[in-house]
Write a protein that holds these residues in place. Structure first.
Motif, short mmCIF file in Angstrom:
data_model
loop_
_atom_site.label_atom_id
_atom_site.label_comp_id
_atom_site.label_asym_id
_atom_site.label_seq_id
_atom_site.Cartn_x
_atom_site.Cartn_y
_atom_site.Cartn_z
N GLN A 106 0.84 -1.17 0.00
CA GLN A 106 0.00 0.00 0.00
C GLN A 106 0.89 1.24 0.00
O GLN A 106 1.92 1.27 0.67
N VAL A 107 0.48 2.24 -0.72
CA VAL A 107 1.19 3.51 -0.65
C VAL A 107 0.41 4.41 0.29
O VAL A 107 -0.77 4.68 0.07
N LEU A 108 1.06 4.82 1.37
CA LEU A 108 0.36 5.59 2.38
C LEU A 108 0.75 7.05 2.24
O LEU A 108 1.64 7.55 2.93
N ALA A 109 0.08 7.75 1.35
CA ALA A 109 0.46 9.14 1.09
C ALA A 109 0.03 10.04 2.24
O ALA A 109 0.73 11.00 2.58
N ASP A 110 -1.10 9.72 2.86
CA ASP A 110 -1.60 10.63 3.89
C ASP A 110 -0.97 10.37 5.26
O ASP A 110 -1.37 10.94 6.25
N LEU A 111 0.04 9.51 5.29
CA LEU A 111 0.69 9.23 6.56
C LEU A 111 1.70 10.32 6.93
O LEU A 111 1.89 10.65 8.09
N TRP A 112 2.31 10.91 5.89
CA TRP A 112 3.45 11.79 6.16
C TRP A 112 3.12 13.04 6.98
O TRP A 112 3.89 13.38 7.90
N PRO A 113 1.99 13.74 6.71
CA PRO A 113 1.70 14.90 7.56
C PRO A 113 1.65 14.56 9.04
O PRO A 113 2.19 15.32 9.87
N PHE A 114 1.09 13.40 9.37
CA PHE A 114 1.08 13.00 10.77
C PHE A 114 2.49 12.80 11.29
O PHE A 114 2.82 13.17 12.42
N MET A 115 3.33 12.19 10.45
CA MET A 115 4.70 11.94 10.87
C MET A 115 5.42 13.27 11.12
O MET A 115 6.17 13.40 12.10
N VAL A 116 5.19 14.24 10.24
CA VAL A 116 5.80 15.56 10.45
C VAL A 116 5.36 16.12 11.78
O VAL A 116 6.18 16.63 12.57
N CYS A 117 4.07 15.99 12.07
CA CYS A 117 3.55 16.50 13.34
C CYS A 117 4.20 15.80 14.52
O CYS A 117 4.62 16.44 15.49
N VAL A 118 4.33 14.46 14.41
CA VAL A 118 4.93 13.70 15.51
C VAL A 118 6.37 14.15 15.73
O VAL A 118 6.80 14.41 16.87
N ILE A 119 7.13 14.27 14.63
CA ILE A 119 8.54 14.64 14.79
C ILE A 119 8.66 16.04 15.37
O ILE A 119 9.50 16.30 16.25
N THR A 120 7.81 16.96 14.91
CA THR A 120 7.88 18.32 15.42
C THR A 120 7.56 18.36 16.92
O THR A 120 8.25 19.04 17.69
N LEU A 121 6.53 17.61 17.31
CA LEU A 121 6.21 17.57 18.74
C LEU A 121 7.39 17.01 19.54
O LEU A 121 7.71 17.49 20.63
N PHE A 122 8.05 16.00 18.97
CA PHE A 122 9.22 15.43 19.60
C PHE A 122 10.29 16.50 19.81
O PHE A 122 10.88 16.61 20.89
N VAL A 123 10.52 17.28 18.74
CA VAL A 123 11.55 18.32 18.84
C VAL A 123 11.19 19.31 19.93
O VAL A 123 12.03 19.68 20.77
N ILE A 124 9.91 19.73 19.97
CA ILE A 124 9.50 20.70 20.99
C ILE A 124 9.71 20.15 22.40
O ILE A 124 10.31 20.79 23.26
N GLY A 125 9.24 18.92 22.61
CA GLY A 125 9.37 18.33 23.94
C GLY A 125 10.81 18.18 24.36
O GLY A 125 11.19 18.50 25.49
N PHE A 126 11.64 17.71 23.44
CA PHE A 126 13.04 17.47 23.76
C PHE A 126 13.76 18.77 24.04
O PHE A 126 14.54 18.86 24.99
N TYR A 127 13.47 19.78 23.22
CA TYR A 127 14.10 21.09 23.41
C TYR A 127 13.75 21.62 24.79
O TYR A 127 14.62 22.08 25.54
N CYS A 128 12.48 21.52 25.12
CA CYS A 128 12.03 22.00 26.43
C CYS A 128 12.75 21.27 27.55
O CYS A 128 13.24 21.88 28.50
N LEU A 129 12.86 19.95 27.40
CA LEU A 129 13.51 19.14 28.44
C LEU A 129 14.97 19.52 28.62
O LEU A 129 15.48 19.61 29.73
N ILE A 130 15.66 19.79 27.51
CA ILE A 130 17.09 20.06 27.60
C ILE A 130 17.35 21.47 28.10
O ILE A 130 18.20 21.70 28.95
N VAL A 131 16.57 22.43 27.58
CA VAL A 131 16.92 23.83 27.79
C VAL A 131 16.42 24.36 29.13
O VAL A 131 17.09 25.16 29.76
N THR A 132 15.28 23.86 29.59
CA THR A 132 14.66 24.52 30.73
C THR A 132 15.45 24.33 32.02
O THR A 132 16.20 23.36 32.17
N LEU A 133 15.30 25.30 32.92
CA LEU A 133 15.94 25.20 34.22
C LEU A 133 14.92 24.97 35.31
O LEU A 133 15.27 24.89 36.48
N ASN A 134 13.64 24.91 34.93
CA ASN A 134 12.59 24.74 35.92
C ASN A 134 12.14 23.29 35.92
O ASN A 134 11.89 22.70 34.87
N LEU A 135 12.05 22.72 37.12
CA LEU A 135 11.76 21.29 37.21
C LEU A 135 10.37 20.96 36.67
O LEU A 135 10.18 19.95 35.99
#
Lengths: 479, 162, 106
Positions: C4-33
């Motif tokens: 199967q060619v899953l063309a409509d899968l990629w936008p979700f993947m972009v969203c997942v990766i972006t959320l990952f980046v946001i969460g990880f950035y927050c975890l690394i950069v923040t100084l507040n527990l």
């Protein structure tokens, strides 16, 4: 019947915390004691009907997909031994009976979690039971509620959460190409399918996650903090079995049951292993705190296990599994000794303590045995597992790794023996030491037992080689 | 599909606001908002039961938990807030750019997954799957909840003694 | 097995990766527990979305739904424990700044 290994701790937990707690509180020590003894006992009878899938009345309620192979058996044995040790030490160190009951409940939770984790054959259930173990160990680290233990637990929690995130992402990818979470179905799908990039990605994420959980070198920063800030019985439990189950066992399991080996993953394992072996040993030399030194030594020993796994031969895996068992025995022993020193002197800084040998003969002798086993000196258990690992490296043509492993072993011997000499065998300040006497009965019993196990495994190794090594070979031979 | 795209962009913006906003209370509310939007996505993706869980536990329970923690810990003084804001600006300034770059590059890649999918599942009812096939997970959930209870008993008990 | 060619899968993947980046950035950069915990929460949100999307495209949504339900329960317990630790740290040091709690160094 295997599910009783998870269900009995669970039922015991519920019964001990019913409203009638006042009556049951005194029993909780003996309940955990009995459960861990039964677990140790059962492992020695692998032919018993207990390990089969016979029907009994519990099976009508619970349909679990569990099975135990040689690796699971060794893990169950180590879990039993280390739980027993931690319990004996805790009885000595936690005097308040209310807190002791809480500690026993946490031990039961962690025991159920680890037993479940080593028995399941489903990658998502594995995650669930790892989390149970991890939650119990966060609470146990923070058990003393001082600032250090809170910090250690928080650090462990954050890094462990990241590791878990990686692991679940990998599980999601696995579901994408296999449509299932059971080990054998995934293995079948991997061998049949052509989605190489997805498989490599999921394997990489699994590796990263488990490297963090096992505390291998680039990801190790939580481990010394958690070990050294936890109360003594908890350090024994963590170092002896928790990180071995959550990190190392899972790593071996995903390789032998799911992914199988290829050249790339083998190289990564060897590299990660050798870095941990060397840097862990070097970092251990520079430490001033007894518990931190043991923590770094633990990283180094985990490196040996990963090296053995990286050989991808049945000899190497047998060595790795044997080293998990030996490590859980001798590292628990050394942590028991550190607990003894800590309770009797109130210090953990090695510069401030010396000459305890006359006052604490049991601790001195057993810790020397533990250190020699850790360094791999011939009649003791640690020698045989290291020999197997180095032999596997040599046979596999990885001569450089073998030589570095031997040299680091010498380094291990150097730092452990210098500590033994400093703490126990040179003449200390006799005024300071005049009040000190041998640690209590529980701690001495635990250390004697562990030293005896270490010695007996080593001396009788030529006799048990057939019942140990051959089954391990079979595990690997299936794939 | 367009509706999905709008919801996904809203999800990213909610997460970004959660991380970037300066007061912790707003951050907690932002987290609840992110959860709520995620719930909509999950409804759209044919996962209604899990969506209900997400809404009640994540948007409800966890937000309450965060808000009560924030009110348990005292707020900073005026001076500290100003200093804190300066610190934060220098550190978080890169995030929107990073997110934008990441999103644009990834959307431009537009990878087409051509997967040889495994056979569809035989059992389609989530209740059957959860209660019959994944009983061990249910047991695990119960044990985890119990350990959470022990955690609360041990970690928060100090107050009673005082 | 159907390709199967899953063309409509990629936008979700972009969203997942972006959320990952946001969460990880927050975890690394923040100084507040507490904000570090919020970063972890966003990471978990990204994974939840990923699992649901995987279930949707591969036709195993019953399986993935039951996995997500289990995951949410575990997540709630872990956040509870983490909040307990944060409150404990606050009671001892009087601050939520992670720079103040560097008593233990790697």
């Amino acid at each position: 019947m295997m599910h009783t290994l998870v269900l009995f701790p669970f039922f015991a937990l519920i019964i001990l915390n019913l409203p009638l707690r006042v009556i049951f509180r005194r029993l909780s020590f003996w309940v955990v004691f009995a459960l861990s003894l039964i677990q140790i006992f059962l492992v020695f009878f692998p032919q018993n009907a207990f390990w089969g899938t016979h029907f009994n009345f519990l099976n009508t309620f619970f349909r679990f997909n569990l099975s135990a192979d040689g690796l699971s058996m060794v893990m169950l044995l180590s879990i039993g031994i280390v739980t027993l040790t931690a319990l004996l030490v805790a009885r000595q160190m936690i005097t308040d009976s209310d807190r002791m009951a809480l500690f026993c409940s946490l031990l039961l939770i962690a025991m159920a979690g680890m037993n479940g984790a080593v028995l399941v054959r489903d990658i998502f259930s594995l995650y669930v039971f790892l989390e149970i173990t991890a939650v119990a160990s966060y609470i146990m680290i923070a058990f003393d509620k001082n600032i250090f233990s809170f910090e250690g637990a928080f650090k462990y929690l954050v890094l462990s959460a990241v590791a878990t995130a990686m692991m679940i992402t990998a599980i999601a990818l696995v579901i994408l190409f296999s449509g299932s979470t059971e080990f054998y179905l995934i293995n079948y799908a991997i061998r049949a399918s052509a989605h190489t990039s997805l498989i490599v990605l999921s394997l990489g994420l699994f590796l990263c996650g488990f490297f963090i959980k096992a505390g291998l070198i680039p990801f190790h920063s939580w481990l010394p903090d958690a070990y050294s800030s936890a109360p003594a019985p908890v350090s024994i439990f963590l170092a002896g079995i928790v990180t071995k189950t959550t990190g190392v066992y899972t790593l071996i399991r995903i390789f032998i049951s799911i992914f199988g080996f290829n050249g790339q993953s083998q190289r990564i394992l060897l590299l990660a292993g050798i870095i941990s072996v060397v840097i862990g040993a070097i970092a251990a030399i520079t430490q001033k705190d007894f518990k931190r030194m043991l923590a770094y030594s633990s990283i180094s020993q985990v490196g040996y296990i990963i090296l053995g796994l990286g050989c991808a031969s049945s000899l190497g895996i047998a060595g790795a599994i044997l080293h998990i068992f030996n490590h859980s025995v001798f590292k628990s022993l050394l942590f028991v000794n550190s607990a003894a020193v800590e309770t009797q002197t109130g210090k953990t800084n090695m510069d401030e303590i010396s000459g305890l040998g006359e006052k604490m003969p049991v601790t001195a002798v057993t810790s020397t045995l533990g250190a020699l086993s850790c360094a791999g000196i011939p009649p003791l258990a640690g020698f045989w597992s290291k020999l197997l690992i180095i032999l596997a490296l040599w046979v596999g043509g990885l001569h450089v790794y073998a030589v570095v492993a031997i040299l680091s072993s010498v380094l291990t011997l150097a730092y452990l023996l210098s500590i033994q000499r400093k703490l126990f065998f040179i003449k200390g300040n006799s005024e300071e030491n005049s009040q000190i006497k041998e640690a209590g009965f529980g701690i001495s019993l635990a250390s004697t037992l562990l030293a005896f196990i270490s010695l007996a495994t080593g001396v009788f190794f030529p006799f048990i080689i057939n019942s140990f090594i051959v089954p391990f070979g079979k595990i690997f031979g299936r794939f | 599909m367009n509706l999905h795209l709008v919801i996904l962009i809203a999800l990213i913006f909610a997460a970004l606001w959660t991380v970037m906003t300066r007061s912790l209370i707003r951050s907690a509310i932002g987290l609840a908002l992110t959860s709520a939007i995620l719930t909509i996505v999950m409804f759209a993706l044919n996962a209604p039961l899990a969506a209900v869980f997400e809404l009640s536990v994540c948007a409800g329970l966890i937000s309450v938990l965060f808000v009560s923690t924030i009110s348990l810990t005292h707020p900073l003084s005026r001076q500290e807030i100003l200093q804190h804001m300066k610190d934060r600006l220098t550190r978080f300034w890169y995030l929107p750019i990073l997110v934008a770059v990441c999103a644009i590059i990834l959307s431009a890649l537009d990878i087409k997954f051509s997967l040889k999918l495994p056979a569809h599942e035989t059992e389609n009812d989530v209740r059957v799957v959860l209660w019959n096939l994944r009983q061990f997970d249910i047991l695990g959930q119960i044990i985890v909840l119990l350990s959470g209870v022990f955690g609360v008993v041990i970690l928060f008990r100090e107050k009673n003694k005082k | 097995m159907n390709i199967q060619v899953l063309a409509d899968l990629w936008p979700f993947m972009v969203c997942v990766i972006t959320l990952f980046v946001i969460g990880f950035y927050c975890l690394i950069v923040t100084l507040n527990l507490i904000r570090a915990l919020i970063g972890i929460e966003i990471l978990i949100k990204a994974i939840t979305l990923l699992i649901i999307v995987v279930g949707y495209v591969s036709g195993h949504s019953a399986l993935t739904q039951s996995l997500v339900i289990t995951m949410i329960v575990i997540e709630a317990v872990i956040i509870t424990i983490a909040v307990g630790l944060v409150v404990g740290i606050y009671r001892k040091t009087g601050s939520l700044d992670s720079r103040n709690i560097r008593n233990l160094k790697g």
